[in-house]
Write an enzyme that holds these catalytic residues in place. Structure first.
Site, PDB file in Angstrom:
ATOM      1  N   HIS A 141      -1.603  42.483   0.545  1.00 52.20           N
ATOM      2  CA  HIS A 141      -0.976  41.410  -0.220  1.00 52.20           C
ATOM      3  C   HIS A 141      -2.000  40.332  -0.564  1.00 52.20           C
ATOM      4  O   HIS A 141      -2.851  39.979   0.254  1.00 52.20           O
ATOM      5  CB  HIS A 141       0.168  40.795   0.592  1.00 52.20           C
ATOM      6  N   HIS A 142      -1.904  39.815  -1.792  1.00 49.21           N
ATOM      7  CA  HIS A 142      -2.854  38.801  -2.240  1.00 49.21           C
ATOM      8  C   HIS A 142      -2.737  37.509  -1.434  1.00 49.21           C
ATOM      9  O   HIS A 142      -3.663  36.691  -1.397  1.00 49.21           O
ATOM     10  CB  HIS A 142      -2.632  38.504  -3.727  1.00 49.21           C
ATOM     11  N   ALA A 143      -1.608  37.310  -0.746  1.00 55.37           N
ATOM     12  CA  ALA A 143      -1.480  36.149   0.136  1.00 55.37           C
ATOM     13  C   ALA A 143      -2.388  36.273   1.348  1.00 55.37           C
ATOM     14  O   ALA A 143      -2.738  35.267   1.978  1.00 55.37           O
ATOM     15  CB  ALA A 143      -0.028  35.990   0.591  1.00 55.37           C
ATOM     16  N   ASN A 184      -7.287  32.882   0.048  1.00 56.01           N
ATOM     17  CA  ASN A 184      -7.832  32.865  -1.299  1.00 56.01           C
ATOM     18  C   ASN A 184      -8.684  31.624  -1.504  1.00 56.01           C
ATOM     19  O   ASN A 184      -8.319  30.525  -1.091  1.00 56.01           O
ATOM     20  CB  ASN A 184      -6.697  32.877  -2.323  1.00 56.01           C
TER      21      ASN A 184
END
Length: 459
Positions: free
Chosen positions: A139-141, A310
């Protein structure tokens, strides 16, 4: 337990069945010399051993409850099921690239289970030419593209004789649980004494800084920011994906760089611009106005050892798709990125983070609400991302040589195409992801990429 940072939380807020918010990658390997038919099956059994230690980064799941005021936080999962997260698959004969990309397309279009740690790994046997593949998604989180590539590199070696190498999720942690970095939102709140003061800090600690940052957000490049034309890419999307990939020698792009004075990244963007122009011309769908790309830019320093989250800024790039001449198109792309980089270089790291959040979220309601996409002007037409990789190395995993390293990223409602690129072993590896319904004949873009590069080589 740690709170999810604000930029990371954006990928949780925007997720739905139509909008999976994970990033992935497809790695293609040669089987080691002498490997039998059961090589991958034996490797799989080792990877799901119940006694295997899981890195804390990959052993945590998301928690969302009234106890933490409805905000997301990470909590360690003490009962992680490796047989769920790691899976063994096989391609239907003859196991061509076509079948491999079709399987990757299906895997990339399914949501990750939020009740479990947000990652999966698929071992894929039966690839033609005594090869196998590994498709992973996270997941990009949890991770951005740069972080994900660093984790992947840590599992590989330049020694073809080395064995018993761990998978990504089983790598030793670089720091203990007590030393896990606090989220950005907590750090800001403690340093600034509240959200209002934190926002002032982020904008430069002065009202003038706030106004300057607001100006930057409105006009990072006045010629292209928030002035993208509507295209077939800027439509509602479904949850199904199509994936295509291709590798090209970096020396070809380097020759164009030398002859034009542009950067290698500018050459890559111009290559994509030419391909998009020809693709849309084939479909009689090229707008009169030039397409705009949103380009994520990592702001992690060389010494940044953070393990997740990120850390991105964004810039807007004029792709000059209204320009039929490749040389003029190349010049416009280069001028656009040079201007945008100059703007970003004047900002602090925290201001760059705000730019990143704004860029990723600027698709607005159209990115997360059904029925809105395509009804409002898009802020940009697509995302093009370049994540530098181990360009000068040939790497191995348990004796298997890595041949291809193809990124697979996110598409949004109203942003139905994503082009991601990474470098490895003197090759540039393109990974294209599109909505299966909104982007017809995605694989044709691969041919147009080659045509576009050939045009640039003639300059």
């Amino acid at each position: 337990m740690s709170v999810v940072g604000p930029l990371d939380a954006m990928f949780l807020v925007g997720e739905s069945r139509e909008h999976p918010m994970h990033v992935g990658g497809l790695m293609v390997f040669d089987l080691p010399e002498g490997a039998g038919r059961d090589h991958l099956a034996r490797l799989y059994r080792e990877m799901v051993d119940p006694g295997l230690a899981v890195n804390p980064m990959f052993g945590r799941r998301m928690r969302h409850s009234l106890g933490n005021l409805g905000y997301w936080s990470w909590q360690q999962d003490d009962e992680i099921d490796l047989e769920y997260h790691v899976r063994l698959s096989a391609l239907a004969r003859p196991g061509r690239v076509r079948e491999l990309f079709e399987l990757t397309s299906r895997l990339h279009g399914t949501l990750l289970d939020r009740h479990r740690p947000l990652w999966e790994m698929h071992l894929i046997e039966g690839v033609q030419g005594r090869r196998f593949a590994v498709y992973s998604k996270v997941h990009h989180a949890m991770l951005d593209g740069v972080s994900a590539l660093r984790w992947m590199q840590a599992t590989l070696t330049d020694d073809p004789a080395r064995r018993h190498m761990p998978a990504t999720y089983a790598l030793p942690s670089r720091k203990n649980d007590a030393a896990q970095a606090e989220s950005l939102v907590n750090a800001i709140a403690k340093a600034g004494g509240g959200i209002g003061r934190a926002l002032t800090d982020l904008a430069g600690l002065t009202p003038t800084g706030l106004r300057g940052l607001a100006h930057t957000l409105r006009a990072e490049h006045a010629a292209v920011a928030f002035q993208a034309p509507k295209t077939i890419f800027n439509r509602p999307i479904t949850g199904a994906r199509r994936f295509a990939a291709q590798s090209r020698p970096i020396e070809r792009l380097s020759a164009v760089r030398a002859s034009t004075g542009a950067t290698l990244n500018d050459v890559m963007l111009a290559m994509c611009a030419g391909a998009l122009r020809n693709y849309l011309l084939d479909l009689n769908a090229l707008p009169d106005k030039a397409l705009t790309a949103m380009v994520p830019v990592s702001i992690r320093g060389p010494g940044d050892t953070s393990e997740g989250g990120n850390s991105l800024a964004t810039l807007w790039c004029d792709l000059a798709t209204d320009e039929p001449d490749p040389e003029r198109r190349m010049r416009r792309v280069s001028e656009s990125t040079k201007y945008a980089k100059g703007v970003l270089s004047q900002l602090t790291p925290l201001q760059n983070l705000m730019i990143g959040a704004f860029g990723l979220g600027s698709a607005g309601l159209g990115a997360v609400m059904p029925g809105v996409a395509g009804r409002t002007p898009p802020p940009y037409n697509l995302v093009i991302s370049n994540v530098p990789g181990p360009v000068d190395e040939t790497l191995y995993w348990n004796g298997a040589r890595l041949r291809g390293l193809y990124p697979a990223s996110i598409v949004l409602n109203g942003q139905a195409l994503n082009i991601s690129v990474t470098s490895y072993d003197q090759q540039l590896h393109f990974g294209l992801v599109g909505c299966r319904r909104s982007v017809p004949h995605l694989q044709r873009l691969l041919t147009h990429l080659e045509t576009s590069l050939t045009e640039l080589e003639r300059l």
